[in-house]
Scaffold this motif. Structure first.
Motif, PDB file in Angstrom:
ATOM      1  N   LEU A  56       0.917  -1.230  -0.011  1.00 55.12           N
ATOM      2  CA  LEU A  56      -0.024   0.075   0.045  1.00 55.12           C
ATOM      3  C   LEU A  56       0.907   1.307   0.059  1.00 55.12           C
ATOM      4  CD1 LEU A  56      -2.993  -0.829   2.505  1.00 55.12           C
ATOM      5  CD2 LEU A  56      -3.024  -0.273  -0.099  1.00 55.12           C
ATOM      6  N   PRO A  76      -3.812  -8.995  -2.562  1.00 52.76           N
ATOM      7  CA  PRO A  76      -4.449  -9.673  -1.530  1.00 52.76           C
ATOM      8  C   PRO A  76      -4.212 -11.393  -1.377  1.00 52.76           C
ATOM      9  CG  PRO A  76      -6.144  -8.985  -2.906  1.00 52.76           C
ATOM     10  CD  PRO A  76      -5.023  -8.362  -3.615  1.00 52.76           C
ATOM     11  N   PHE A  83      -7.715  -4.179   8.915  1.00 52.82           N
ATOM     12  CA  PHE A  83      -7.428  -2.991   9.688  1.00 52.82           C
ATOM     13  C   PHE A  83      -8.186  -2.748  10.866  1.00 52.82           C
ATOM     14  CE2 PHE A  83      -7.455  -2.649   4.786  1.00 52.82           C
ATOM     15  CZ  PHE A  83      -6.221  -2.012   4.683  1.00 52.82           C
ATOM     16  N   LEU A  89     -18.106  -3.386   4.743  1.00 55.32           N
ATOM     17  CA  LEU A  89     -18.944  -2.284   3.731  1.00 55.32           C
ATOM     18  C   LEU A  89     -20.329  -2.363   4.294  1.00 55.32           C
ATOM     19  CD1 LEU A  89     -17.319  -3.224   0.245  1.00 55.32           C
ATOM     20  CD2 LEU A  89     -16.664  -1.303   1.829  1.00 55.32           C
ATOM     21  N   TRP A  91     -23.208  -1.523   3.675  1.00 47.16           N
ATOM     22  CA  TRP A  91     -24.269  -1.807   2.658  1.00 47.16           C
ATOM     23  C   TRP A  91     -24.266  -3.222   2.087  1.00 47.16           C
ATOM     24  CZ3 TRP A  91     -20.818   2.240   2.126  1.00 47.16           C
ATOM     25  CH2 TRP A  91     -19.586   1.986   1.235  1.00 47.16           C
ATOM     26  N   LYS A  92     -23.297  -4.222   2.368  1.00 47.60           N
ATOM     27  CA  LYS A  92     -23.087  -5.424   1.812  1.00 47.60           C
ATOM     28  C   LYS A  92     -23.310  -6.194   3.338  1.00 47.60           C
ATOM     29  CE  LYS A  92     -19.847  -5.153  -1.980  1.00 47.60           C
ATOM     30  NZ  LYS A  92     -20.777  -5.671  -2.944  1.00 47.60           N
ATOM     31  N   PHE A 104     -14.067  -8.530  -5.983  1.00 47.93           N
ATOM     32  CA  PHE A 104     -13.287  -7.666  -6.549  1.00 47.93           C
ATOM     33  C   PHE A 104     -12.397  -8.296  -7.578  1.00 47.93           C
ATOM     34  CE2 PHE A 104     -13.034  -4.568  -2.854  1.00 47.93           C
ATOM     35  CZ  PHE A 104     -14.500  -3.855  -3.218  1.00 47.93           C
TER      36      PHE A 104
ATOM     37  N   HIS B 172     -13.140   2.927   3.661  1.00 47.97           N
ATOM     38  CA  HIS B 172     -13.474   2.011   2.705  1.00 47.97           C
ATOM     39  C   HIS B 172     -12.731   2.074   1.352  1.00 47.97           C
ATOM     40  CE1 HIS B 172     -17.427   2.426   5.016  1.00 47.97           C
ATOM     41  NE2 HIS B 172     -16.952   1.324   5.664  1.00 47.97           N
ATOM     42  N   VAL B 175      -9.642  -0.235   1.729  1.00 50.42           N
ATOM     43  CA  VAL B 175     -10.058  -1.464   1.998  1.00 50.42           C
ATOM     44  C   VAL B 175      -9.955  -1.822   0.049  1.00 50.42           C
ATOM     45  CG1 VAL B 175     -11.861  -3.349   2.047  1.00 50.42           C
ATOM     46  CG2 VAL B 175     -11.283  -1.535   4.097  1.00 50.42           C
ATOM     47  N   ALA B 176     -10.920  -1.127  -0.654  1.00 51.45           N
ATOM     48  CA  ALA B 176     -10.818  -1.515  -1.786  1.00 51.45           C
ATOM     49  C   ALA B 176      -9.524  -1.519  -2.673  1.00 51.45           C
ATOM     50  CB  ALA B 176     -11.410  -0.479  -2.580  1.00 51.45           C
ATOM     51  N   ARG B 177      -8.579  -0.544  -2.243  1.00 48.55           N
ATOM     52  CA  ARG B 177      -7.047  -0.600  -2.764  1.00 48.55           C
ATOM     53  C   ARG B 177      -6.279  -1.974  -2.362  1.00 48.55           C
ATOM     54  NH1 ARG B 177      -2.891   3.365  -1.116  1.00 48.55           N
ATOM     55  NH2 ARG B 177      -1.450   2.139  -2.358  1.00 48.55           N
ATOM     56  N   TYR B 179      -7.424  -4.597  -1.474  1.00 47.87           N
ATOM     57  CA  TYR B 179      -8.017  -5.824  -2.104  1.00 47.87           C
ATOM     58  C   TYR B 179      -8.130  -5.641  -3.698  1.00 47.87           C
ATOM     59  CZ  TYR B 179      -8.951  -7.716   2.445  1.00 47.87           C
ATOM     60  OH  TYR B 179      -8.848  -8.410   3.596  1.00 47.87           O
ATOM     61  N   SER B 180      -7.111  -4.526  -4.233  1.00 53.09           N
ATOM     62  CA  SER B 180      -7.144  -4.656  -5.547  1.00 53.09           C
ATOM     63  C   SER B 180      -8.453  -4.597  -6.151  1.00 53.09           C
ATOM     64  CB  SER B 180      -6.352  -5.976  -6.126  1.00 53.09           C
ATOM     65  OG  SER B 180      -4.957  -6.111  -5.462  1.00 53.09           O
ATOM     66  N   ALA B 181      -9.251  -3.652  -5.584  1.00 48.40           N
ATOM     67  CA  ALA B 181     -10.535  -3.536  -6.834  1.00 48.40           C
ATOM     68  C   ALA B 181     -10.266  -2.594  -7.921  1.00 48.40           C
ATOM     69  CB  ALA B 181     -11.645  -2.782  -5.623  1.00 48.40           C
ATOM     70  N   HIS B 185     -15.122  -1.574 -10.050  1.00 48.37           N
ATOM     71  CA  HIS B 185     -15.751  -2.105  -8.564  1.00 48.37           C
ATOM     72  C   HIS B 185     -15.515  -0.920  -7.617  1.00 48.37           C
ATOM     73  CE1 HIS B 185     -16.309  -6.187  -9.141  1.00 48.37           C
ATOM     74  NE2 HIS B 185     -15.302  -6.156 -10.078  1.00 48.37           N
ATOM     75  N   ARG B 188     -18.886   0.801  -8.355  1.00 43.46           N
ATOM     76  CA  ARG B 188     -19.873   0.354  -8.062  1.00 43.46           C
ATOM     77  C   ARG B 188     -20.316  -0.338  -6.753  1.00 43.46           C
ATOM     78  NH1 ARG B 188     -21.158  -5.296 -10.715  1.00 43.46           N
ATOM     79  NH2 ARG B 188     -20.609  -5.987  -8.982  1.00 43.46           N
ATOM     80  N   ASP B 189     -18.978  -0.717  -6.052  1.00 45.97           N
ATOM     81  CA  ASP B 189     -19.310  -1.339  -4.855  1.00 45.97           C
ATOM     82  C   ASP B 189     -18.921  -0.570  -3.453  1.00 45.97           C
ATOM     83  OD1 ASP B 189     -19.904  -3.954  -5.339  1.00 45.97           O
ATOM     84  OD2 ASP B 189     -17.894  -4.159  -6.512  1.00 45.97           O
ATOM     85  N   ILE B 190     -18.391   0.800  -4.009  1.00 48.87           N
ATOM     86  CA  ILE B 190     -18.038   1.639  -2.653  1.00 48.87           C
ATOM     87  C   ILE B 190     -18.719   3.098  -2.762  1.00 48.87           C
ATOM     88  CG2 ILE B 190     -16.249   2.935  -1.224  1.00 48.87           C
ATOM     89  CD1 ILE B 190     -15.622  -0.338  -1.308  1.00 48.87           C
ATOM     90  N   PRO B 193     -23.050   3.182  -3.446  1.00 53.31           N
ATOM     91  CA  PRO B 193     -23.799   2.889  -2.302  1.00 53.31           C
ATOM     92  C   PRO B 193     -23.437   3.768  -1.274  1.00 53.31           C
ATOM     93  CG  PRO B 193     -22.329   0.625  -2.798  1.00 53.31           C
ATOM     94  CD  PRO B 193     -22.196   1.744  -3.797  1.00 53.31           C
TER      95      PRO B 193
END
Lengths: 267, 282
Positions: A56, A76, A83, A89, A91-92, A104, B172, B175-177, B179-181, B185, B188-190, B193
């Motif tokens: 990161l 990943p 963390f 998330l 909303w999931k 993903f 959030h 997390v996307a970074r 987890y290689s979104a 993604h 759409r996913d972050i 919503p």
């Protein structure tokens, strides 16, 4: 060797253009299935180091390799993060959160659900698959975060103060439970913590960082076999290592090569 | 709850400060109904006893009696159709343009710097001062009322969507970074919503202000529709008919608000509380 850090150095540039060294001269080898905890005074670069391990953050010099491959960006499957804050998330639902990394990665819905459910079984939350994170306690949410990381089948698990936001009782309960899970999954784990108890309880080896710029002040091996029960806290080994950590963190000037300024207790 | 409040609540009911009892939802509805009926009765009496001038303020019984007249009036049916269509298109334009514009301005810093201030400024001033400009550009016709309604709603949609984008949390995205979104993604996913509370609020304000805009335009400028019909009935001193139209429009607005609240509740089950929900009160 799971992870290797060679001559790692991270320097930040301030808004005024000044260079501030955050980490310097970090050399570390982490073996397969080894559990490492990293502890040090506030602001010593513990989280920065973890971010370098996970791709990161790019180090200013030196390199990180996982199984011989240089780490240049997050992957990943190689190293998955858990963390500190509740980063599910909202909303999931719980199942989709556990499988979000696979989602993903473009895996099929069936595969995501199957693996997600398997990981929820592992952390004991299979009954909560359809619920939303807001319906779960803090400890349960962190278990889902662990499931999310484990679903990626990573070589290494990187945990950044994963139980920092929980109360003491929940931390202890979750601690012994997670110890069992993480030992059973046979991963290498690197965990940053502020807590002396956590640092000793979990680790095969404790890395103590000095105050900024962070460098490795001491490595302490914990001999007791894992997984450990809570009774380990009452042993002489635990008490003596904890006392040593306390001394190291209370008086940074006693650390090898550490600066004598900013005596801060990492608790 | 503060310690003081807790102490007050914990006091036994026999004490000087008694625990406040919450009424049940059914009891609440009955009280509400009683208040409404009471007000109607007072209104009727006030009009009959001429405490208020019946020429300017009609009475409930006359309004009910005027219902068949209004619905039998071809002009009224035409006006309803005209206004209904105008509101529909005004809201569609406002919502679509507002959402697209909001996401653009919210995600491109340069556009935000350039437009967010002026948009906020326009939101704070009465939109009716722009009516002459719409007249000049589009002429005296129904299209002008549609575009004015769309403009009135659009401003609120865009500002709320930009505010919604500010709800996207750094943790959030991290997390996307981690987890290689992919970009898609992340959107759409972050981003989508996370920003829905702002979008929902924006859509509601788009409906409410689009509706208002069309009616105000029709009231100011006689381009047909219910606004113009209210003016015609008023000029003829047919106050009972004016009330039929006004109350009818109010009822439609309330029903739209309730429908939207229900949709929003269904789509926002994941949210921690209803506090961030769009305020759909009229």
């Amino acid at each position: 060797m799971a992870l290797q850090a060679k001559n790692l150095e991270v320097t930040y540039r301030t808004a005024g253009g000044r260079s501030v060294p955050a980490l310097t001269d970090i050399n570390l080898d982490i073996a397969d299935r080894e559990f490492i905890t990293i502890i040090g005074p506030s602001g010593c670069g513990k989280s920065t180091l973890l971010k370098c391990f996970g791709g990161l953050l790019s180090p200013s010099s030196g390199e990180v390799t996982v199984n011989g491959e240089a780490v240049t960006e997050p992957d990943p499957n190689r190293a998955a993060f858990v963390f500190q804050d509740y980063t599910l998330l909202p909303w999931k639902n719980v199942l989709d959160n556990a499988a979000v990394g696979l989602h993903f990665a473009g895996r099929s819905k069936d595969e995501c659900r199957g693996k997600g459910q398997e990981m929820l079984d592992l952390v004991g939350l299979s009954d909560f698959a359809k619920q939303y994170p807001r319906e779960l306690s803090g400890g349960m949410q962190q278990r889902v975060a662990v499931a999310r990381a484990m679903a990626m089948d990573p070589d290494i698990l990187l945990m950044d103060e994963p139980f920092g936001a929980l109360d003491e009782q929940t931390r202890q309960k979750l601690g012994s439970e997670m110890g069992r899970i993480l030992t059973a999954t046979e991963r290498s784990v690197v965990m940053v913590t502020h807590s002396l108890d956590e640092a000793v309880f979990w680790a095969d080896r404790i890395i103590v960082l000095s105050a900024r710029p962070g460098r490795i002040a001491k490595e302490i091996v914990v001999e007791a076999p894992r997984p450990r029960s809570l009774s380990f806290i009452a042993t002489d080994e635990f008490a003596s290592i904890r006392a040593e950590l306390f001394r190291l963190l209370e008086v940074p000037s006693t650390m090898a090569g550490a600066s004598s300024t900013d005596a801060a207790v990492g608790q | 709850m503060t310690a003081l409040q807790e102490a007050i609540q914990a006091k036994p009911s026999g004490g000087r400060i008694r625990r406040r009892r919450r009424s049940s939802p059914t009891a609440h509805r009955w009280v509400l109904l009683a208040v409404v009926i009471g007000l109607l009765v007072v209104w009727e009496i006030a009009s009959r006893l001429e405490w208020v001038n019946p020429m300017f303020v009609s009475r409930p019984t006359e309004i009910v009696a005027a219902l068949p007249d209004v619905f039998g009036d071809d002009n009224a049916v035409d006006a309803l159709e005209t206004t209904g269509q105008a509101i529909w298109w005004a809201v569609v334009y406002a919502v679509v343009a507002g959402i697209v514009g909001g996401y653009l301005i919210g995600s491109v810093q340069l556009l935000r710097d350039a437009f967010y201030g002026p948009l906020n400024f326009i939101m704070g001033i009465p939109k009716s001062i722009f009516i002459p400009i719409f007249l000049l550009v589009f002429g005296i016709n129904t299209e002008a009322s549609i575009y004015y309604g769309a403009f009135s709603g659009f401003i609120y949609v865009i500002i709320n969507v930009v505010s919604g984008l500010d709800l996207v949390e750094e943790r959030h995205m991290l997390v996307a970074r981690a987890y290689s979104a992919s970009w898609w993604h992340r959107v759409r996913d972050i981003v989508l919503p996370a920003s829905t509370p702002g979008v929902f609020a924006g859509i509601w304000y788009g409906i409410k202000n689009g509706l208002q805009g069309v009616l105000i335009f029709e009231l100011f400028i006689s381009v047909g529709g219910l606004g113009s019909l209210i003016k015609t009935y008023t000029n003829r001193l047919e106050i009972d008919r004016v009330f039929v139209v006004v109350l009818g429009v109010s009822l439609v607005a309330i029903v739209l608000g309730e429908i939207w609240s229900a949709i929003e509740r269904r789509l926002s089950r994941w949210r921690p509380s209803a506090t961030a929900a769009a305020d759909t009160s009229i």
